[in-house]
Design a protein around this motif. Structure first.
Motif, PDB file in Angstrom:
ATOM      1  N   TRP A   6       0.833  -1.120   0.332  1.00 35.11           N
ATOM      2  CA  TRP A   6       0.224   0.020  -0.553  1.00 35.11           C
ATOM      3  C   TRP A   6       1.033   1.014   0.002  1.00 35.11           C
ATOM      4  CZ3 TRP A   6      -0.838   4.137   3.005  1.00 35.11           C
ATOM      5  CH2 TRP A   6      -2.141   5.475   2.776  1.00 35.11           C
ATOM      6  N   PHE A   7       1.649   1.043   0.694  1.00 35.89           N
ATOM      7  CA  PHE A   7       2.407   2.637   0.851  1.00 35.89           C
ATOM      8  C   PHE A   7       3.229   2.803  -0.848  1.00 35.89           C
ATOM      9  CE2 PHE A   7       2.817   2.046   5.559  1.00 35.89           C
ATOM     10  CZ  PHE A   7       2.091   3.040   5.932  1.00 35.89           C
TER      11      PHE A   7
ATOM     12  N   VAL B 201       2.415  11.849  15.604  1.00 30.73           N
ATOM     13  CA  VAL B 201       1.256  11.807  16.427  1.00 30.73           C
ATOM     14  C   VAL B 201       0.446  13.638  15.878  1.00 30.73           C
ATOM     15  CG1 VAL B 201       0.298  12.666  18.674  1.00 30.73           C
ATOM     16  CG2 VAL B 201       2.735  11.277  18.626  1.00 30.73           C
ATOM     17  N   ARG B 202      -1.330  12.759  15.968  1.00 36.96           N
ATOM     18  CA  ARG B 202      -1.754  14.083  15.144  1.00 36.96           C
ATOM     19  C   ARG B 202      -2.505  14.651  16.665  1.00 36.96           C
ATOM     20  NH1 ARG B 202      -5.149  12.551  10.316  1.00 36.96           N
ATOM     21  NH2 ARG B 202      -5.765  11.450  11.614  1.00 36.96           N
TER      22      ARG B 202
ATOM     23  N   VAL C 139       0.898   9.790   9.198  1.00 33.40           N
ATOM     24  CA  VAL C 139       1.569   8.783   8.150  1.00 33.40           C
ATOM     25  C   VAL C 139       1.844  10.377   7.055  1.00 33.40           C
ATOM     26  CG1 VAL C 139       0.619   8.108   7.123  1.00 33.40           C
ATOM     27  CG2 VAL C 139       2.283   6.977   7.506  1.00 33.40           C
ATOM     28  N   ALA C 140       3.521   9.767   6.775  1.00 30.70           N
ATOM     29  CA  ALA C 140       3.437  10.580   5.596  1.00 30.70           C
ATOM     30  C   ALA C 140       5.050  10.451   5.478  1.00 30.70           C
ATOM     31  CB  ALA C 140       3.957  12.264   6.002  1.00 30.70           C
ATOM     32  N   LYS C 141       5.182  10.644   3.746  1.00 31.52           N
ATOM     33  CA  LYS C 141       6.616  10.386   3.369  1.00 31.52           C
ATOM     34  C   LYS C 141       7.629  12.509   4.024  1.00 31.52           C
ATOM     35  CE  LYS C 141       7.372  10.390  -0.974  1.00 31.52           C
ATOM     36  NZ  LYS C 141       7.288   9.700  -2.695  1.00 31.52           N
ATOM     37  N   ASP C 142       8.839  11.235   4.664  1.00 33.04           N
ATOM     38  CA  ASP C 142       9.949  12.570   4.897  1.00 33.04           C
ATOM     39  C   ASP C 142      11.083  12.436   4.603  1.00 33.04           C
ATOM     40  OD1 ASP C 142       9.994  15.021   6.435  1.00 33.04           O
ATOM     41  OD2 ASP C 142       9.082  14.392   8.498  1.00 33.04           O
ATOM     42  N   GLU C 143      11.606  12.552   5.734  1.00 29.44           N
ATOM     43  CA  GLU C 143      13.376  12.873   5.455  1.00 29.44           C
ATOM     44  C   GLU C 143      13.282  12.783   7.194  1.00 29.44           C
ATOM     45  OE1 GLU C 143      15.460  11.673   3.925  1.00 29.44           O
ATOM     46  OE2 GLU C 143      14.157  11.453   2.673  1.00 29.44           O
TER      47      GLU C 143
END
Length: 101
Positions: free
Chosen positions: A12-13, A29-30, A45-49
């Motif tokens: 899925w990702f 955390v949101r 969840v997010a694409k991030d460094e």
């Protein structure tokens, strides 16, 4: 704490978030929503460094991580990222840590 990601969730990702080799996926955390661990907070969840990663797991050359500032949210639990076939999206399970990891 550790992060486990099932094969269906990894797929899925890759497909929905277009995560590719060398990318990183952050669990954070949101404010808002709820979870079994904290009312008023939920997992995002997010694409991030990574900046200050506390926990990382690498599958298929994609790094999944939680930043140091977000570890409190897990409250002594491991994160298991599964997949909900009915909703066709990841689901998040929190598994209480035991003495042996």
């Amino acid at each position: 704490m550790k992060i486990d990601v099932t094969n269906q969730a990894k797929k899925w990702f890759k497909e929905e978030m277009q995560a590719e080799k060398g990318d990183s996926v952050r669990f954070y955390v949101r404010y808002g929503g709820s979870s079994p661990l904290h009312e008023g907070f939920s997992l995002g969840v997010a694409k991030d460094e990574p900046v200050e990663p506390a926990v990382t797991a690498v599958y298929d050359d994609i790094t999944y991580f939680v930043e140091e500032k977000d570890v409190w949210y897990f409250d002594g639990h491991h994160l298991k990222v599964g997949f909900n076939n009915k909703l066709q999206e990841p689901d998040y399970n929190y598994i209480k840590e035991t003495g042996a990891t």
